[in-house]
Design a protein around this motif. Structure first.
Motif, PDB file in Angstrom:
ATOM      1  N   GLN A 232     123.017 -10.425   3.236  1.00  0.00           N
ATOM      2  CA  GLN A 232     121.938 -11.387   3.494  1.00  0.00           C
ATOM      3  C   GLN A 232     120.659 -11.022   2.739  1.00  0.00           C
ATOM      4  O   GLN A 232     119.972 -11.896   2.217  1.00  0.00           O
ATOM      5  N   GLU A 233     120.340  -9.746   2.665  1.00  0.00           N
ATOM      6  CA  GLU A 233     119.145  -9.321   1.927  1.00  0.00           C
ATOM      7  C   GLU A 233     119.270  -9.712   0.458  1.00  0.00           C
ATOM      8  O   GLU A 233     118.312 -10.175  -0.169  1.00  0.00           O
ATOM      9  N   ALA A 234     120.462  -9.559  -0.091  1.00  0.00           N
ATOM     10  CA  ALA A 234     120.696  -9.921  -1.492  1.00  0.00           C
ATOM     11  C   ALA A 234     120.483 -11.416  -1.699  1.00  0.00           C
ATOM     12  O   ALA A 234     119.919 -11.836  -2.716  1.00  0.00           O
ATOM     13  N   PHE A 235     120.927 -12.227  -0.740  1.00  0.00           N
ATOM     14  CA  PHE A 235     120.705 -13.666  -0.843  1.00  0.00           C
ATOM     15  C   PHE A 235     119.217 -13.966  -0.941  1.00  0.00           C
ATOM     16  O   PHE A 235     118.782 -14.744  -1.788  1.00  0.00           O
ATOM     17  N   GLU A 236     118.441 -13.357  -0.078  1.00  0.00           N
ATOM     18  CA  GLU A 236     116.999 -13.593  -0.068  1.00  0.00           C
ATOM     19  C   GLU A 236     116.345 -13.146  -1.373  1.00  0.00           C
ATOM     20  O   GLU A 236     115.468 -13.838  -1.904  1.00  0.00           O
ATOM     21  N   VAL A 237     116.788 -12.011  -1.901  1.00  0.00           N
ATOM     22  CA  VAL A 237     116.213 -11.510  -3.155  1.00  0.00           C
ATOM     23  C   VAL A 237     116.596 -12.424  -4.322  1.00  0.00           C
ATOM     24  O   VAL A 237     115.740 -12.817  -5.131  1.00  0.00           O
ATOM     25  N   VAL A 238     117.866 -12.793  -4.414  1.00  0.00           N
ATOM     26  CA  VAL A 238     118.319 -13.662  -5.509  1.00  0.00           C
ATOM     27  C   VAL A 238     117.628 -15.022  -5.413  1.00  0.00           C
ATOM     28  O   VAL A 238     117.178 -15.571  -6.422  1.00  0.00           O
ATOM     29  N   TYR A 239     117.516 -15.546  -4.214  1.00  0.00           N
ATOM     30  CA  TYR A 239     116.833 -16.823  -4.028  1.00  0.00           C
ATOM     31  C   TYR A 239     115.382 -16.741  -4.510  1.00  0.00           C
ATOM     32  O   TYR A 239     114.921 -17.592  -5.274  1.00  0.00           O
ATOM     33  N   SER A 240     114.686 -15.714  -4.087  1.00  0.00           N
ATOM     34  CA  SER A 240     113.271 -15.596  -4.475  1.00  0.00           C
ATOM     35  C   SER A 240     113.118 -15.361  -5.978  1.00  0.00           C
ATOM     36  O   SER A 240     112.135 -15.793  -6.578  1.00  0.00           O
ATOM     37  N   MET A 241     114.102 -14.699  -6.594  1.00  0.00           N
ATOM     38  CA  MET A 241     114.040 -14.432  -8.031  1.00  0.00           C
ATOM     39  C   MET A 241     114.341 -15.666  -8.872  1.00  0.00           C
ATOM     40  O   MET A 241     113.870 -15.780 -10.001  1.00  0.00           O
ATOM     41  N   THR A 242     115.139 -16.589  -8.346  1.00  0.00           N
ATOM     42  CA  THR A 242     115.634 -17.684  -9.178  1.00  0.00           C
ATOM     43  C   THR A 242     115.131 -19.067  -8.790  1.00  0.00           C
ATOM     44  O   THR A 242     115.307 -20.014  -9.560  1.00  0.00           O
ATOM     45  N   ARG A 243     114.499 -19.212  -7.650  1.00  0.00           N
ATOM     46  CA  ARG A 243     114.166 -20.560  -7.176  1.00  0.00           C
ATOM     47  C   ARG A 243     113.239 -21.321  -8.104  1.00  0.00           C
ATOM     48  O   ARG A 243     113.417 -22.521  -8.320  1.00  0.00           O
ATOM     49  N   THR A 244     112.269 -20.662  -8.682  1.00  0.00           N
ATOM     50  CA  THR A 244     111.338 -21.355  -9.573  1.00  0.00           C
ATOM     51  C   THR A 244     112.041 -21.834 -10.841  1.00  0.00           C
ATOM     52  O   THR A 244     111.852 -22.974 -11.274  1.00  0.00           O
ATOM     53  N   LYS A 245     112.872 -20.979 -11.413  1.00  0.00           N
ATOM     54  CA  LYS A 245     113.598 -21.375 -12.633  1.00  0.00           C
ATOM     55  C   LYS A 245     114.606 -22.479 -12.345  1.00  0.00           C
ATOM     56  O   LYS A 245     114.760 -23.414 -13.136  1.00  0.00           O
ATOM     57  N   ILE A 246     115.295 -22.368 -11.222  1.00  0.00           N
ATOM     58  CA  ILE A 246     116.283 -23.392 -10.870  1.00  0.00           C
ATOM     59  C   ILE A 246     115.591 -24.721 -10.608  1.00  0.00           C
ATOM     60  O   ILE A 246     116.042 -25.767 -11.075  1.00  0.00           O
ATOM     61  N   TYR A 247     114.475 -24.698  -9.894  1.00  0.00           N
ATOM     62  CA  TYR A 247     113.724 -25.919  -9.629  1.00  0.00           C
ATOM     63  C   TYR A 247     113.293 -26.574 -10.947  1.00  0.00           C
ATOM     64  O   TYR A 247     113.426 -27.778 -11.133  1.00  0.00           O
ATOM     65  N   GLY A 248     112.786 -25.764 -11.864  1.00  0.00           N
ATOM     66  CA  GLY A 248     112.353 -26.292 -13.157  1.00  0.00           C
ATOM     67  C   GLY A 248     113.503 -26.890 -13.951  1.00  0.00           C
ATOM     68  O   GLY A 248     113.346 -27.947 -14.580  1.00  0.00           O
TER      69      GLY A 248
END
Length: 70
Positions: free
Chosen positions: A18-34
């Motif tokens: 679960q911690e990895a999910f949160e880290v990956v999400y926070s690392m990639t959300r801006t790029k994925i949104y763009g």
């Protein structure tokens, strides 16, 4: 964050961490949104339509000898 660190977190994510999910999400959300925003913008500005209108579908089905059903 570099690709090597992302790979480590992705491995942990695939193991259900679960911690990895949160880290990956926070690392990639801006790029994925763009990326998604750019794709939607291009789709809207192109002549390709995501959903054909009912009338267009009906006419296409008539050409194929099929009746349009809702």
């Amino acid at each position: 964050m570099n690709d090597q660190m992302l790979d480590i977190w992705l491995d942990r994510l695939m193991d259900g961490d679960q911690e990895a999910f949160e880290v990956v999400y926070s690392m990639t959300r801006t790029k994925i949104y763009g990326t998604v925003a750019a794709m939607v913008s291009r789709l809207r500005s192109s002549s390709i339509k995501a959903k054909p209108r009912k009338r267009q579908m009906s006419r296409s089905n008539e050409m194929l000898g099929k009746k349009y059903k809702k």
